[in-house]
Design an enzyme around this catalytic site. Structure first.
Site, short mmCIF file in Angstrom:
data_model
loop_
_atom_site.label_atom_id
_atom_site.label_comp_id
_atom_site.label_asym_id
_atom_site.label_seq_id
_atom_site.Cartn_x
_atom_site.Cartn_y
_atom_site.Cartn_z
N ASN A 9 0.87 -1.19 0.00
CA ASN A 9 0.00 0.00 0.00
C ASN A 9 0.90 1.23 0.00
OD1 ASN A 9 -1.84 2.03 0.47
ND2 ASN A 9 -2.14 1.50 2.63
N LYS A 11 0.07 4.29 -0.20
CA LYS A 11 -0.57 5.47 0.41
C LYS A 11 -0.40 6.69 -0.51
CE LYS A 11 0.47 3.49 4.87
NZ LYS A 11 0.14 3.57 6.27
N HIS A 95 -9.50 0.89 4.82
CA HIS A 95 -8.21 1.05 5.52
C HIS A 95 -8.43 1.95 6.73
CE1 HIS A 95 -4.10 2.29 6.35
NE2 HIS A 95 -3.71 1.21 5.68
N GLU A 97 -6.85 4.34 7.88
CA GLU A 97 -6.67 5.78 7.63
C GLU A 97 -7.92 6.36 6.99
OE1 GLU A 97 -2.92 5.42 5.56
OE2 GLU A 97 -1.97 4.83 7.44
N GLU A 167 -5.34 -5.33 10.55
CA GLU A 167 -4.32 -4.30 10.76
C GLU A 167 -4.59 -3.58 12.08
OE1 GLU A 167 -2.41 -3.07 6.80
OE2 GLU A 167 -4.12 -1.78 7.13
N GLY A 173 2.37 2.11 10.66
CA GLY A 173 3.29 3.23 10.50
C GLY A 173 3.98 3.63 11.78
N SER A 212 3.41 -2.32 10.25
CA SER A 212 4.87 -2.30 10.39
C SER A 212 5.53 -3.63 9.99
CB SER A 212 5.27 -1.88 11.80
OG SER A 212 4.81 -0.56 12.06
C1 PEP Z 1 -0.70 -0.04 5.80
O1 PEP Z 1 -0.58 0.98 5.16
O2 PEP Z 1 -1.69 -0.75 5.63
C2 PEP Z 1 0.35 -0.41 6.76
C3 PEP Z 1 0.23 -1.54 7.42
O3 PEP Z 1 1.41 0.45 6.92
P1 PEP Z 1 2.83 0.15 7.61
O4 PEP Z 1 3.32 -1.15 7.02
O5 PEP Z 1 3.69 1.31 7.25
O6 PEP Z 1 2.59 0.03 9.08
#
Ligand code: PEP
Length: 252
Positions: A9, A11, A95, A97, A167, A173, A212
């Site tokens: 992803n 973003k 997601h 976000e 997630e 992040g 992460s």
């Molecule tokens: C994501 O964007 O879904 C995500 C898990 O980001 P990160 O791997 O940076 O934590």
């Protein structure tokens, strides 16, 4: 046996030139991979160019979001048919976000999910608890509600086509990864929840972990019996780290 998926992803990162450069490196270095489904999810502006660059390769393209209508006066939105037209086969839905900053709810997730399936896109539906919810012991309750309401009204054959991404919001992040045991516990519970509605087909539904994920934790995460892949944010922005994640060492 469920085929693992590693999805990146991106973003709101990568202009056109950077996006093409990254996928050129990915397609050159991952051409031999057959046992893992590879997906990249660039921003809307790069979707068509990335899909053209990846045409005929083993790497698929996902939108990061979409609206549920096919067309209409919805300024700023992108429809499932537009994603298909741009070359997408997958779409990320709900997601954290989007939930946190753009008001998405389980109800909008459900509408988007149905519209994506109708258009023939594979939805990657994200669920997960905040830190506060985890600390108050509400992880399973939150995830169960997101799944039941997000997937409401889907027939088992439709459920089979979706991918779920667990997630934990506190791990996205932040550099904090759920321990493999924490992740496995929730993945197993998600499997049980979907089996209650989807029955036997639940065993075909892939559940990804996200939060992460990095080259140094992917192997242990992927060794958990109920983790079928990863949704990767930050570490999908560099070819080297994403390639290593796709090439995780399978010890299941
Ligand atoms: C994501 O964007 O879904 C995500 C898990 O980001 P990160 O791997 O940076 O934590």
């Amino acid at each position: 046996m469920r085929k693992p998926i590693i999805a990146g992803n991106w973003k709101m990162y990568k202009n056109l030139g950077e996006a093409i450069e990254l996928v050129r490196q990915l397609k050159e270095n991952l051409a031999d991979v057959v046992s893992v489904e590879i997906v990249v999810s660039p921003p809307f502006t790069a979707l068509a160019a990335v899909a053209a660059e990846l045409s005929g390769t083993n790497i698929s393209v996902a939108g990061q979001n979409m609206y549920w209508e096919e067309a209409g006066a919805f300024t700023g939105e992108v429809s499932p048919l537009m994603l298909k037209d741009a070359g997408c086969t997958h779409v990320i839905i709900g997601h954290s976000e989007r939930r946190q900053f753009f008001g998405e709810t389980d109800t909008t997730v459900n509408k988007k999910l149905k519209a994506a399936l109708k258009a023939g896109l594979t939805p990657i539906v994200c669920v997960g608890e905040t830190l506060e919810e985890r600390e108050f012991g509400g992880t399973m309750k939150v995830v169960e509600k997101q799944i039941r309401e997000g997937l409401e009204g889907l027939a088992p054959q439709e459920m089979e086509k979706i991918v779920i991404a667990y997630e934990p919001v506190w791990a996205i992040g932040t550099g904090k990864t759920a321990t493999p045991q924490q992740a496995e516990e929730v993945h197993e519970a998600i499997g049980t929840i979907i089996a209650q509605t989807a029955g036997g087909v639940a065993r075909n539904i892939r559940i990804l972990y996200g939060g992460s994920v990095k080259p140094d934790n992917i192997d242990v995460l992927m060794s958990q019996p109920n983790i079928d892949g990863a949704l990767v944010g930050g570490a999908s922005l560099q070819a080297e780290s994403f390639i290593r994640i796709v090439r995780f060492k399978n010890s299941k």
